[in-house]
Design an enzyme around this catalytic site. Structure first.
Site: not given
Length: 490
Positions: A293, A390, A260, A185
């Site tokens: 990332c 982040e 992750e 997905k």
């Protein structure tokens, strides 16, 4: 076909790929993919429901249990994987262009990523017929004991919008090598390129149901996939918040998962390093609007070279070009979505209100669209939000340190631990600091180099588990132990 060829000015129309067939959502619902560069919708895709996800998982399970895939040898699986690698190589540039329309990232980066995919399938194809267990010396002489790795069944994968096909391949290639079937997905913000990839899988001749794609909203299709009792492994790349939810769903079904979950990597520059190279690499962290990332978003520079580094860094940033991601001259792409732009702006405005110093940037340029200026912030405190969370945008922080001990303390001061970058001219320091920094991957005097045999993943809230090499093959296998009594001595 992945798309129904649109008339001029019309939207491309996609279908899902389930059980080897191109199908619409059972509800008939669709949603649009918006090009971040133009701000206009360019394609429609099906909005999968729980029923559609169940159909995909059933197709994958049937292919595993009843179809030819479950009976293929490792050599036969490898042959199909190499065929897929060849098909990808032929269609790489077309697939890259779809990704740019989907997520707005730089064409040269997407081309580089897609052109690297055949390497992954060739590598894991080479492992497909070499997966084996061990013979274990028994305590008793009348026993034969050995282990057998077995394919586990259906893998459920959820991928992010910034590199949909690359990050899916990190999961898919070892899963196929291990003998699993696959349901993916993709993120709803970039849904099309994975369907184009499905057309390449179909062209390569994989049996129906081995690879399935369901498009939809995370809270609907994603939640249905990770909670399905037919899924035996889950692999996710995305945010820590979503990762926690997936972990709960996996735990409910006792299903192992890898995740992750983003990073807040330090880029540490020591005075003995090549400052030109370090500053150039630091300025390059703005590429793709910082939507990476692994980026080194916290610049940590030895105090004695602060000014010399900043002079070089600013020169590098001044050379950055915001513009059309399809143009090779562009270095900074637009952000993925208006909501994400608002999120990035929110971080900067809260930093201002907190008393942090905006060294450069800190606003939208006068060009409309979803761009944000490359921004550098010197925080008032290491506890500032912009240091600790982040941003996933073109926003870096700048701090100095006095010595190696303080550099390591600052590097390890967040809850993240995905990656780090160290610049130094001393081999001993490279190894010493590299080992002391808490991160899944540490690059020294380089950045973003990936070896397929090496483990990849994060520590802290940057994730759980590892992808790459034998580590991935182990994850996509169940290990069985056989203990056989010698009948002659029973």
């Amino acid at each position: 076909m992945a798309t129904n060829g649109p008339a001029a000015g019309a939207l491309a129309s996609y279908q899902m790929f389930i059980g080897g067939k191109w199908v619409d959502a059972s509800s008939g619902e669709t949603f649009e993919s918006v090009n971040p560069y133009t701000g206009a919708a360019w394609a429609t895709v099906p909005r999968a429901s729980h029923a559609d996800v169940d159909a995909a998982v059933r197709a994958a399970r049937q292919a595993f249990d009843e179809g030819p895939w479950g009976r293929l040898t490792g050599t036969e699986r490898a042959r199909l994987m190499r065929r897929l690698a060849a098909v990808i190589e032929e269609g790489a540039d077309d697939l890259a262009r779809v990704e740019v329309r989907d997520n707005g990232k730089l064409i040269r980066e997407m081309q580089g990523q897609i052109r690297s995919l055949p390497e992954y399938f060739h590598y894991f194809a080479g492992a497909a017929d070499k997966i084996h267990g061990d013979t274990i010396p028994p305590d008793r002489s009348n026993f034969l004991i050995y282990s057998v790795p077995e394919p586990l069944g259906v893998v459920g994968a959820i991928t992010p919008w910034n590199s949909p096909v690359l990050l899916m391949t990190w999961k898919l290639a070892p899963a196929l090598a291990a003998g699993c079937t696959f349901v993916v997905k993709p993120a709803e913000q970039a849904p099309a390129s994975t369907l184009e990839f499905a057309a390449l899988v179909e062209e390569a001749g994989f049996p129906p149901g081995v690879f399935n794609v369901v498009q939809g909203i995370g809270e609907e299709a994603g939640a249905a996939l990770v909670s399905s009792t037919g899924v035996r492994r889950i692999s996710f790349t995305g945010s820590p918040e979503t990762g926690r939810s997936i972990g709960l769903a996996a735990a409910a079904n006792i299903v192992p998962f890898t995740a992750e979950l983003g990073g807040k990597g330090p880029l540490i520059v020591f005075a003995d390093s090549d400052l030109d190279a370090a500053a150039a690499k630091a300025a390059g962290q703005y590429d793709d609007a910082g939507q990476v990332c692994l980026a080194g978003t916290r610049l940590l520079v030895e105090e004695s070279v602060r000014d010399a580094f900043l002079e070089r860094f600013h020169a590098g940033v001044d050379a950055q070009v915001l513009g059309d991601p399809r143009d090779d001259r562009t270095t900074i792409s637009p952000l993925i979505h208006p909501d994400h732009l608002a999120r990035v702006e929110g971080f900067v405005e809260r930093a201002r209100a907190n008393g942090d110093t905006i060294v450069r940037g800190g606003r939208q340029p006068d060009m409309g669209g979803l761009w944000y200026e490359p921004t550098l912030i010197e925080p008032r405190s290491n506890d500032s939000e912009v240091v600790q969370r982040e941003v996933f945008g073109p926003v870096l922080t700048f701090q100095t340190f006095r010595d190696e001990r303080e550099a390591i303390e600052l590097a390890n001061s967040t809850r993240y631990g995905l990656s780090a970058i160290v610049y130094t001219g001393t081999q001993e320091r490279a190894e010493r600091v590299g080992r002391a920094v808490r991160a899944g991957t540490v690059w020294v005097n380089t950045f973003l180099v990936r070896d397929l045999t090496a483990p990849f993943g994060g520590v802290g809230i940057s994730g759980i588990g590892r992808e790459g090499g034998d580590y991935a093959l182990d994850f996509y296998s169940d290990l069985k132990t056989l203990q056989i009594l010698d009948g002659s001595t029973a």
